[in-house]
Design an enzyme around this catalytic site. Structure first.
Site, mmCIF file in Angstrom:
data_model
loop_
_atom_site.group_PDB
_atom_site.id
_atom_site.type_symbol
_atom_site.label_atom_id
_atom_site.label_comp_id
_atom_site.label_asym_id
_atom_site.label_seq_id
_atom_site.Cartn_x
_atom_site.Cartn_y
_atom_site.Cartn_z
ATOM 1 N N LYS A 1 28.567 57.823 -31.414
ATOM 2 C CA LYS A 1 28.972 57.803 -30.007
ATOM 3 C C LYS A 1 27.827 57.401 -29.098
ATOM 4 C CE LYS A 1 33.218 60.213 -30.194
ATOM 5 N NZ LYS A 1 34.263 60.984 -29.548
ATOM 6 N N LYS B 1 36.930 54.069 -38.187
ATOM 7 C CA LYS B 1 38.058 54.995 -38.075
ATOM 8 C C LYS B 1 38.880 54.699 -36.825
ATOM 9 C CE LYS B 1 36.969 59.249 -35.567
ATOM 10 N NZ LYS B 1 38.212 59.472 -34.820
ATOM 11 N N LYS C 1 41.061 57.467 -30.608
ATOM 12 C CA LYS C 1 41.721 57.452 -29.305
ATOM 13 C C LYS C 1 40.973 56.634 -28.286
ATOM 14 C CE LYS C 1 42.486 62.039 -29.018
ATOM 15 N NZ LYS C 1 41.142 62.532 -29.032
#
Ligand code: ATP
Ligand code: MG
Length: 329
Positions: free
Chosen positions: A111, A193, A196
Site C-alpha cells: 500500500k 489480488k 476494492k
C-alpha cells in the site's frame, strides 16, 4: 460457543474477492458460533477518502453485508468508528508492537508503494488497530482471506506478549481461511489480488455489478494462449477462473477440466460469469430493498454499536487496569 470476529473496510464497492474469500460463509456460521462482524471504517482512512463517497460506501457496505445474510438477531454487526474502544485499545497495543514487526508487513509495503504520496502513520500501524478489533471481543476465530494471514499472526503475537507481560487477558485468535478462493486475483492482472480499492474496475467484479457488467468482465478476463481449461503453474488467469468456479459450484478442478474438455476459453468464461450472476442475483435483490430502508439501517447500527461498546469496554477496562492507568472509582 466459540466467538468469531471478522471485519471489512468500506473502502470501495465490495468485490467478488471479498465475498468468496471471507464473507460468503458469514450467514452459515451464525448458528454454530457467536459471530461479531464489523465495518472497519477507521482502517479506511489510512487511504484518503472523499467524505460524501466514504459515507455512501459505509452505508452500502452495511446494507450489503445484511444482504449476505448477517442476522442481527443472532449476531452483532456494528461500525468500528461508533465503538470508541477500538481506537483506545489500538493506542495501547501500538506501545506493545515493535517498529520492526510493522515494517515487515507486506500489506504496508504494497500500500505504501501504491500511495507513495501518503505513507501515513495510520497505514503503518493498521495491524495494531486490527489486533485491537479482534482482541476486544476475545475472538477465537477470524475468518478472512489469505492476504490477512500475516496480520493475524501479528495479532496473535501481540496477544501472547501482553498476556505474558501481565496475566492472561486476551484470547489468542486463530485465522480461518477458505480452502479454495482464499485469494481471488484481478481479472486483468492475475498476478495481483482483486481489491476494492483497485483503479482498474475491469479487473474487479463487484457484488453489485449488473449481470451485463459481470459477463463483460469475465469475457475480457486475461488468460493465456493454450486454450485448454486445466489447472497448472503459469496459467494464473485460468487458475483464478477455475478457483472462482470451484467455490461456487463445489466442483473439483478435475471435474471442471472434464466439463470443459474440447471446449474453448470462451465457453468456460461464459459459464463462470453465468454462475457468478446467479449467485449474486438474490443478494442484489435483498440489497435493493435494504438500501431504501435508511431508518431501519440506522436503528440497526445504532443498537449494535451500543451492544458492542458494552462488550469491548470490559476488555478495555481490564487492559487499562493491568497497564497501570490510575482508575476512577
Ligand atoms: P482494500 O483494497 O481497501 O484493502 P480489500 O478488497 O483488500 O480492500 P478489505 O476490506 O481489506 O478488502 O478486506 C476484507 C476481507 O476480504 C478480508 O477478510 C480480506 O482477507 C478479504 N479479501 C480481500 N481481498 C481478497 C481477495 N482478492 N481474495 C480473497 N479474499 C480477499
Ligand atoms: Mg485489504
Amino acid at each position: 460457543k466459540k466467538t468469531v470476529f471478522s471485519a471489512i473496510q468500506p473502502s470501495g464497492s465490495i468485490t467478488l474477492g471479498n465475498f468468496l474469500g471471507a464473507w460468503r460463509g458469514c450467514a452459515a456460521m451464525q448458528d454454530e458460533y457467536r459471530c461479531i462482524y464489523a465495518l472497519a471504517d477507521l482502517h479506511t482512512i489510512t487511504v484518503r477518502q472523499e467524505p460524501a463517497k466514504f459515507r455512501k460506501n459505509t452505508l452500502e457496505a452495511y446494507a450489503l453485508l445484511l444482504a449476505f445474510g448477517i442476522d442481527v438477531e443472532k449476531s452483532l454487526f456494528f461500525i468500528q468508528s461508533q465503538v470508541p474502544a477500538h481506537a483506545q485499545l489500538a493506542w495501547v497495543l501500538n506501545c506493545y508492537t515493535q517498529f520492526g514487526e510493522l515494517s515487515r508487513m507486506t500489506q504496508f509495503k504494497d500500500k505504501s508503494a501504491k500511495h507513495a504520496d501518503n505513507i501515513n502513520a495510520g497505514l503503518f500501524t493498521y495491524p495494531s488497530l486490527m489486533a485491537a478489533d479482534i482482541l476486544l471481543y476475545q475472538a477465537d476465530l477470524v475468518p478472512v482471506g489469505i492476504d490477512q494471514k500475516q496480520h493475524i499472526e501479528l495479532a496473535r503475537n501481540i496477544a501472547e506478549r501482553f498476556n505474558a507481560l501481565y496475566s492472561p487477558t486476551f484470547t489468542v485468535p486463530e485465522g480461518m481461511f477458505p480452502k479454495t478462493g482464499a485469494k481471488i486475483m484481478s481479472l486483468q492482472d492475475p498476478a495481483k489480488k482483486m481489491s476494492k480499492s483497485d483503479d482498474n474496475a475491469n479487473g474487479c467484479v463487484y457484488v453489485l455489478d449488473t449481470p451485463d457488467d459481470i459477463m463483460r468482465k469475465f469475457k475480457r478476463a486475461v488468460t493465456d494462449s493454450e486454450a485448454r481449461v486445466h489447472y497448472a503453474e503459469g496459467k494464473d488467469g485460468i487458475n483464478n477462473l477455475m478457483g472462482i468456479y470451484a467455490v461456487l459450484t463445489g466442483k473439483s478442478y478435475e471435474e471442471i477440466e472434464r466439463e470443459f474438455e474440447g471446449k474453448g476459453y470462451g465457453d468456460f468464461k461464459e459459464a463462470v460469469g453465468q454462475t457468478v450472476v446467479e449467485e449474486l442475483a438474490p443478494i442484489q435483490e435483498k440489497f435493493r430493498r435494504l438500501i431504501d430502508s435508511k431508518d431501519y439501517l440506522e436503528a440497526c447500527y445504532r443498537e449494535n454499536a451500543q451492544k458492542a461498546t458494552a462488550i469491548a469496554q470490559r476488555t478495555l477496562n481490564k487492559v487499562m487496569k493491568k497497564v497501570g492507568f490510575l482508575q476512577v472509582k
